[in-house]
Design a protein around this motif. Structure first.
Motif, short mmCIF file in Angstrom:
data_model
loop_
_atom_site.label_atom_id
_atom_site.label_comp_id
_atom_site.label_asym_id
_atom_site.label_seq_id
_atom_site.Cartn_x
_atom_site.Cartn_y
_atom_site.Cartn_z
N ARG A 96 0.81 -1.21 0.00
CA ARG A 96 0.00 0.00 0.00
C ARG A 96 0.85 1.27 0.00
O ARG A 96 0.33 2.36 0.18
CB ARG A 96 -0.90 0.02 1.24
CG ARG A 96 -1.90 -1.12 1.29
CD ARG A 96 -3.01 -0.94 0.28
NE ARG A 96 -4.12 -1.85 0.54
CZ ARG A 96 -5.31 -1.78 -0.05
NH1 ARG A 96 -5.52 -0.83 -0.93
NH2 ARG A 96 -6.25 -2.64 0.25
N ARG A 97 2.15 1.14 -0.19
CA ARG A 97 3.05 2.30 -0.14
C ARG A 97 3.49 2.72 -1.53
O ARG A 97 4.63 3.11 -1.76
CB ARG A 97 4.28 1.97 0.71
CG ARG A 97 3.95 1.48 2.11
CD ARG A 97 5.20 0.95 2.80
NE ARG A 97 4.86 0.21 4.01
CZ ARG A 97 5.72 -0.54 4.68
NH1 ARG A 97 6.98 -0.64 4.26
NH2 ARG A 97 5.33 -1.19 5.77
N SER A 98 2.59 2.67 -2.48
CA SER A 98 2.94 2.92 -3.88
C SER A 98 3.06 4.40 -4.23
O SER A 98 3.71 4.77 -5.20
CB SER A 98 1.91 2.26 -4.80
OG SER A 98 0.61 2.77 -4.52
N VAL A 99 2.43 5.27 -3.44
CA VAL A 99 2.45 6.70 -3.74
C VAL A 99 3.76 7.31 -3.25
O VAL A 99 4.20 7.06 -2.13
CB VAL A 99 1.26 7.41 -3.06
CG1 VAL A 99 1.34 8.93 -3.26
CG2 VAL A 99 -0.05 6.88 -3.63
N LYS A 100 4.40 8.11 -4.11
CA LYS A 100 5.64 8.78 -3.73
C LYS A 100 5.32 9.93 -2.79
O LYS A 100 4.71 10.92 -3.19
CB LYS A 100 6.38 9.28 -4.96
CG LYS A 100 6.93 8.17 -5.84
CD LYS A 100 7.73 8.73 -7.01
CE LYS A 100 8.33 7.61 -7.85
NZ LYS A 100 9.13 8.13 -8.98
N ALA A 101 5.73 9.79 -1.56
CA ALA A 101 5.47 10.82 -0.55
C ALA A 101 6.44 10.62 0.59
O ALA A 101 7.04 9.55 0.75
CB ALA A 101 4.03 10.74 -0.04
N SER A 102 6.60 11.66 1.39
CA SER A 102 7.47 11.56 2.56
C SER A 102 6.82 10.68 3.62
O SER A 102 5.60 10.49 3.64
CB SER A 102 7.76 12.95 3.13
OG SER A 102 6.59 13.48 3.75
N TRP A 103 7.64 10.19 4.53
CA TRP A 103 7.12 9.38 5.62
C TRP A 103 6.17 10.20 6.49
O TRP A 103 5.18 9.68 7.00
CB TRP A 103 8.28 8.86 6.47
CG TRP A 103 7.85 7.90 7.53
CD1 TRP A 103 7.65 6.56 7.40
CD2 TRP A 103 7.54 8.21 8.89
NE1 TRP A 103 7.24 6.02 8.59
CE2 TRP A 103 7.17 7.00 9.53
CE3 TRP A 103 7.55 9.39 9.64
CZ2 TRP A 103 6.81 6.95 10.87
CZ3 TRP A 103 7.19 9.34 10.97
CH2 TRP A 103 6.82 8.13 11.57
N SER A 104 6.43 11.51 6.63
CA SER A 104 5.57 12.37 7.43
C SER A 104 4.16 12.43 6.87
O SER A 104 3.19 12.51 7.62
CB SER A 104 6.15 13.79 7.51
OG SER A 104 7.38 13.79 8.21
N VAL A 105 4.04 12.38 5.55
CA VAL A 105 2.72 12.37 4.93
C VAL A 105 1.99 11.08 5.28
O VAL A 105 0.81 11.09 5.67
CB VAL A 105 2.84 12.53 3.40
CG1 VAL A 105 1.53 12.17 2.70
CG2 VAL A 105 3.24 13.96 3.04
N TYR A 106 2.69 9.95 5.16
CA TYR A 106 2.08 8.68 5.52
C TYR A 106 1.70 8.66 7.00
O TYR A 106 0.66 8.13 7.39
CB TYR A 106 3.05 7.53 5.23
CG TYR A 106 3.06 7.08 3.78
CD1 TYR A 106 2.07 6.24 3.29
CD2 TYR A 106 4.05 7.50 2.91
CE1 TYR A 106 2.07 5.82 1.97
CE2 TYR A 106 4.07 7.09 1.58
CZ TYR A 106 3.08 6.24 1.12
OH TYR A 106 3.07 5.83 -0.18
N GLN A 107 2.54 9.26 7.83
CA GLN A 107 2.27 9.30 9.26
C GLN A 107 0.99 10.09 9.55
O GLN A 107 0.16 9.66 10.37
CB GLN A 107 3.45 9.95 9.99
CG GLN A 107 3.27 10.05 11.50
CD GLN A 107 4.27 11.00 12.12
OE1 GLN A 107 4.52 12.08 11.58
NE2 GLN A 107 4.84 10.60 13.24
N ARG A 108 0.85 11.24 8.91
CA ARG A 108 -0.32 12.09 9.18
C ARG A 108 -1.62 11.40 8.83
O ARG A 108 -2.65 11.64 9.44
CB ARG A 108 -0.22 13.41 8.41
CG ARG A 108 0.94 14.30 8.78
CD ARG A 108 0.96 14.65 10.25
NE ARG A 108 1.90 15.70 10.56
CZ ARG A 108 3.20 15.54 10.76
NH1 ARG A 108 3.72 14.33 10.69
NH2 ARG A 108 3.98 16.56 11.04
N MET A 109 -1.60 10.52 7.83
CA MET A 109 -2.83 9.87 7.38
C MET A 109 -2.94 8.42 7.84
O MET A 109 -3.82 7.68 7.38
CB MET A 109 -2.93 9.95 5.85
CG MET A 109 -3.11 11.37 5.33
SD MET A 109 -3.63 11.43 3.60
CE MET A 109 -2.14 10.93 2.78
N ALA A 110 -2.07 8.01 8.75
CA ALA A 110 -2.01 6.60 9.15
C ALA A 110 -3.28 6.09 9.79
O ALA A 110 -3.53 4.88 9.77
CB ALA A 110 -0.82 6.38 10.09
#
Length: 208
Positions: free
Chosen positions: A85-99
């Motif tokens: 599910r990590r296919s979108v290029k984004a920073s880890w902080s972005v993934y963290q905010r929407m976790a």
């Protein structure tokens, strides 16, 4: 010509693009650490208990030179975003905010348009807005109903501690928590327990 800081907009865009690429590479490392922590100690339900989890992860964090709470955060976000599910290029902080968005896998595939960069991309502020919009929330929901759903999503103690740490970084949240006598006493008690345990561990180490 429009400028950002001391550079032109034309110069700013390639700088931001290069920086984003570095953060994407860094995210891969942060997710890798989270995956390793999950392999060492998978997430457990509240009913399953967490005996020994903190101890094992504390040892792991210490051995690799990483702050314990940071490792817990990596682990919780890695659990929320399985590798496929990590296919979108984004920073880890972005993934963290929407976790903790229930529909995060769908939301992250639709990044907003960034006027400064002239492209569709996720920024931390955009991720926070997406998380705060909470599209699953119904206007008629009562605060206690929303709180119950949050409690359900944070049944695992490590997920809960990671979420609490993020929330307490918001000054208005920390202020309200400390304004409540009951929660303030619990925090003070937890700090005292932590200090006593630390002193006890030092004595044990000194006696060896």
């Amino acid at each position: 010509m429009e400028t950002i800081g001391h550079v032109s907009k034309r110069r700013y865009r390639p700088l931001a693009k290069r920086a984003s690429k570095h953060l994407e590479d860094q995210a891969a490392s942060q997710f890798a650490l989270g995956d390793m922590a999950l392999e060492l100690e998978p997430m457990r339900s509240q009913s399953g208990g967490n005996g020994g989890v903190y101890e094992a992860l504390q040892v792991f964090a210490d051995d690799i030179g990483l702050e314990f709470r940071t490792l817990l955060d990596y682990r919780a976000v890695a659990a929320a975003w399985p590798q496929q599910r990590r296919s979108v290029k984004a920073s880890w902080s972005v993934y963290q905010r929407m976790a903790y968005l229930p529909d995060r896998f769908k939301v992250i595939k639709d990044p907003p348009f960034n006027d400064r960069l002239g492209t569709r991309t996720w920024t931390v502020s955009a991720a926070e807005r997406a998380a705060n919009r909470a599209p699953h929330r119904r206007p008629e929901d009562k605060p206690e109903e929303r709180a119950a759903r949050v409690q359900e999503l944070t049944r695992d103690e490590h997920v809960a501690s990671a979420v609490a740490g993020q929330l307490l970084r918001r000054p208005e949240v920390a202020g309200r928590v400390m304004a409540n006598p009951d929660t303030r006493r619990q925090l003070y008690r937890a700090q005292a327990d932590h200090d006593r345990a630390a002193v006890g561990n030092r004595r044990i180490d000194a006696g060896r």
